[in-house]
Design a protein around this motif. Structure first.
Motif, PDB file in Angstrom:
ATOM      1  N   ALA A 121       0.747  -1.058   0.107  1.00 56.79           N
ATOM      2  CA  ALA A 121       0.109   0.072   0.010  1.00 56.79           C
ATOM      3  C   ALA A 121       0.896   1.147   0.114  1.00 56.79           C
ATOM      4  O   ALA A 121       0.521   2.165  -0.787  1.00 56.79           O
ATOM      5  CB  ALA A 121      -1.045  -0.063   1.267  1.00 56.79           C
ATOM      6  N   LEU A 122       1.806   1.295   0.886  1.00 50.27           N
ATOM      7  CA  LEU A 122       2.796   2.503   0.777  1.00 50.27           C
ATOM      8  C   LEU A 122       3.485   2.436  -0.499  1.00 50.27           C
ATOM      9  O   LEU A 122       3.648   3.637  -0.845  1.00 50.27           O
ATOM     10  CB  LEU A 122       4.024   2.100   1.772  1.00 50.27           C
ATOM     11  CG  LEU A 122       3.442   2.284   3.311  1.00 50.27           C
ATOM     12  CD1 LEU A 122       4.447   2.034   4.656  1.00 50.27           C
ATOM     13  CD2 LEU A 122       2.717   3.636   3.703  1.00 50.27           C
ATOM     14  N   GLU A 123       3.850   1.481  -1.134  1.00 49.88           N
ATOM     15  CA  GLU A 123       4.603   1.493  -2.487  1.00 49.88           C
ATOM     16  C   GLU A 123       3.651   2.273  -3.293  1.00 49.88           C
ATOM     17  O   GLU A 123       3.860   2.943  -4.473  1.00 49.88           O
ATOM     18  CB  GLU A 123       4.896   0.177  -2.899  1.00 49.88           C
ATOM     19  CG  GLU A 123       5.919   0.008  -4.121  1.00 49.88           C
ATOM     20  CD  GLU A 123       7.134   0.875  -4.021  1.00 49.88           C
ATOM     21  OE1 GLU A 123       7.685   1.397  -4.868  1.00 49.88           O
ATOM     22  OE2 GLU A 123       7.715   0.921  -2.765  1.00 49.88           O
ATOM     23  N   ILE A 124       2.300   1.832  -3.501  1.00 51.35           N
ATOM     24  CA  ILE A 124       1.237   2.532  -4.411  1.00 51.35           C
ATOM     25  C   ILE A 124       1.233   3.978  -4.017  1.00 51.35           C
ATOM     26  O   ILE A 124       1.132   4.843  -4.782  1.00 51.35           O
ATOM     27  CB  ILE A 124      -0.065   1.940  -4.018  1.00 51.35           C
ATOM     28  CG1 ILE A 124       0.140   0.281  -4.690  1.00 51.35           C
ATOM     29  CG2 ILE A 124      -1.154   2.520  -5.074  1.00 51.35           C
ATOM     30  CD1 ILE A 124      -1.162  -0.298  -4.531  1.00 51.35           C
ATOM     31  N   LEU A 125       1.085   4.117  -2.875  1.00 53.11           N
ATOM     32  CA  LEU A 125       0.760   5.764  -2.216  1.00 53.11           C
ATOM     33  C   LEU A 125       2.046   6.511  -2.569  1.00 53.11           C
ATOM     34  O   LEU A 125       1.969   7.687  -2.952  1.00 53.11           O
ATOM     35  CB  LEU A 125       0.463   5.643  -1.069  1.00 53.11           C
ATOM     36  CG  LEU A 125      -0.993   5.275  -0.433  1.00 53.11           C
ATOM     37  CD1 LEU A 125      -1.005   5.294   0.931  1.00 53.11           C
ATOM     38  CD2 LEU A 125      -1.952   6.042  -1.167  1.00 53.11           C
ATOM     39  N   SER A 126       3.261   5.888  -2.080  1.00 49.23           N
ATOM     40  CA  SER A 126       4.443   6.862  -2.329  1.00 49.23           C
ATOM     41  C   SER A 126       5.605   5.859  -3.057  1.00 49.23           C
ATOM     42  O   SER A 126       6.442   5.269  -2.370  1.00 49.23           O
ATOM     43  CB  SER A 126       5.209   7.120  -0.788  1.00 49.23           C
ATOM     44  OG  SER A 126       6.105   7.864  -1.121  1.00 49.23           O
ATOM     45  N   PRO A 127       5.701   5.768  -4.151  1.00 48.56           N
ATOM     46  CA  PRO A 127       6.549   4.608  -4.854  1.00 48.56           C
ATOM     47  C   PRO A 127       7.893   4.957  -4.486  1.00 48.56           C
ATOM     48  O   PRO A 127       8.282   6.113  -4.343  1.00 48.56           O
ATOM     49  CB  PRO A 127       6.297   4.911  -6.397  1.00 48.56           C
ATOM     50  CG  PRO A 127       5.023   5.751  -6.388  1.00 48.56           C
ATOM     51  CD  PRO A 127       4.907   6.413  -5.054  1.00 48.56           C
ATOM     52  N   THR A 128       8.810   3.897  -4.445  1.00 52.68           N
ATOM     53  CA  THR A 128      10.357   3.902  -4.101  1.00 52.68           C
ATOM     54  C   THR A 128      10.957   4.681  -5.276  1.00 52.68           C
ATOM     55  O   THR A 128      10.748   4.690  -6.442  1.00 52.68           O
ATOM     56  CB  THR A 128      10.780   2.482  -4.025  1.00 52.68           C
ATOM     57  OG1 THR A 128      10.159   1.877  -2.875  1.00 52.68           O
ATOM     58  CG2 THR A 128      12.209   2.718  -3.680  1.00 52.68           C
ATOM     59  N   ARG A 129      11.811   5.627  -4.766  1.00 53.15           N
ATOM     60  CA  ARG A 129      12.659   6.553  -5.724  1.00 53.15           C
ATOM     61  C   ARG A 129      13.994   6.219  -5.230  1.00 53.15           C
ATOM     62  O   ARG A 129      14.554   6.023  -4.360  1.00 53.15           O
ATOM     63  CB  ARG A 129      12.169   7.936  -5.574  1.00 53.15           C
ATOM     64  CG  ARG A 129      10.939   8.309  -6.103  1.00 53.15           C
ATOM     65  CD  ARG A 129      10.560   9.827  -5.981  1.00 53.15           C
ATOM     66  NE  ARG A 129       9.108  10.025  -6.615  1.00 53.15           N
ATOM     67  CZ  ARG A 129       9.120  10.339  -7.989  1.00 53.15           C
ATOM     68  NH1 ARG A 129      10.098  10.416  -8.763  1.00 53.15           N
ATOM     69  NH2 ARG A 129       7.945  10.671  -8.423  1.00 53.15           N
ATOM     70  N   CYS A 130      15.033   6.525  -6.355  1.00 51.38           N
ATOM     71  CA  CYS A 130      16.133   6.256  -6.228  1.00 51.38           C
ATOM     72  C   CYS A 130      16.882   7.033  -5.097  1.00 51.38           C
ATOM     73  O   CYS A 130      16.594   8.236  -5.244  1.00 51.38           O
ATOM     74  CB  CYS A 130      17.006   6.159  -7.548  1.00 51.38           C
ATOM     75  SG  CYS A 130      18.891   6.232  -7.346  1.00 51.38           S
TER      76      CYS A 130
END
Length: 256
Positions: free
Chosen positions: A17-26
């Motif tokens: 859910a967190l990945e959808i709301l705030s996708p991982t960035r480099c």
């Protein structure tokens, strides 16, 4: 369904859910998709251990090092005799500098295992390509220790930034972790110049574990002047350590 399985599923659902709301960035360039992208990994300014200064870890200092050797009257004195050897992975420059800041100041703790892998690779590579200079720096160490944060930095960040990489490195290398040092004082050395760092480091470390007769590998994130690792290593040697080397992710080049 056991509680452990349920807890794991809930954690996975939360992460998704967190990945959808705030996708991982480099952490190095802010591109979405990976914690550290391949491009940033390729852009690291790696230091050749066969050419670096064995005393302070600076690149191309194997003959005459301009970082730790005074070249003119009034220049800062060399760093203390300890540690015996200093090895740094790369120059403190982008994207590595941004990655370290993301970990320390933005609390991106997922970088800790990656940093551990980088430290392990750096040590193993140096032992393989420059055994006459860095032989046994990790493989012969009796234990791994780390340069601790000040109490104020711990409170501000909520964690000791080098404890996590040290823990993961010990798991990877099969070495015991030695939480041997306590740091006194509260100043942030990033705001200090070369002489200020030297003065601040003097007497800053207390040894709180038995290190008598041990070969210790001391790790830190960034070596700027070498004053911090020198003071920490001197404290370990003063407490009876037989040999201390230092390993870091980055070496500042030409820092004030």
């Amino acid at each position: 369904m056991s509680r452990q399985v349920l807890a794991t599923l809930l954690e996975q659902a939360r992460d998704a859910a967190l990945e959808i709301l705030s996708p991982t960035r480099c952490a190095g360039c802010e591109r979405p998709g990976a914690l550290v992208c391949e491009r940033c990994l390729h852009e690291l300014r790696l230091i050749d251990p066969s050419l670096s200064c064995i005393r302070c870890g600076a690149p191309f200092g194997s003959l005459v090092c301009t970082e730790c050797t005074p070249l003119q009257e009034g220049a800062a004195p060399p760093i203390a005799r300890a540690p015996e050897r200093v090895l740094a992975m790369a120059e403190f420059a982008e994207p590595l500098a941004r990655m370290i800041r993301a970990y320390k100041d933005a609390g991106e703790r997922r970088l800790a295992p990656l940093f551990s892998e980088m430290l392990l690779d750096t040590a193993e590579h140096a032992e393989a390509v420059a055994p006459e200079r860095y032989g046994g720096i990790l493989s012969d160490a009796d234990a791994v220790s780390f340069v601790p944060a000040t109490a104020s930095a711990f409170r501000r960040r909520g964690f000791d930034h080098m404890e996590l990489p040290a823990h993961h490195l010990c798991e990877l290398a099969g070495k015991p972790l030695l939480d041997a040092l306590a740091k006194h004082g509260a100043s942030d050395q990033r705001a200090l110049g070369r002489e200020g760092r030297r003065r601040e480091a003097l007497g800053a470390y207390e040894v709180v574990a038995d290190v008598a007769g041990m070969r210790v590998l001391l790790i830190d994130d960034v070596v700027t002047t070498g004053a911090t690792v020198a003071a920490a290593a001197d404290a370990l040697i003063g407490a009876g350590a037989r040999h201390v080397d230092a390993l870091s992710l980055a070496r500042v080049v030409g820092g004030s």
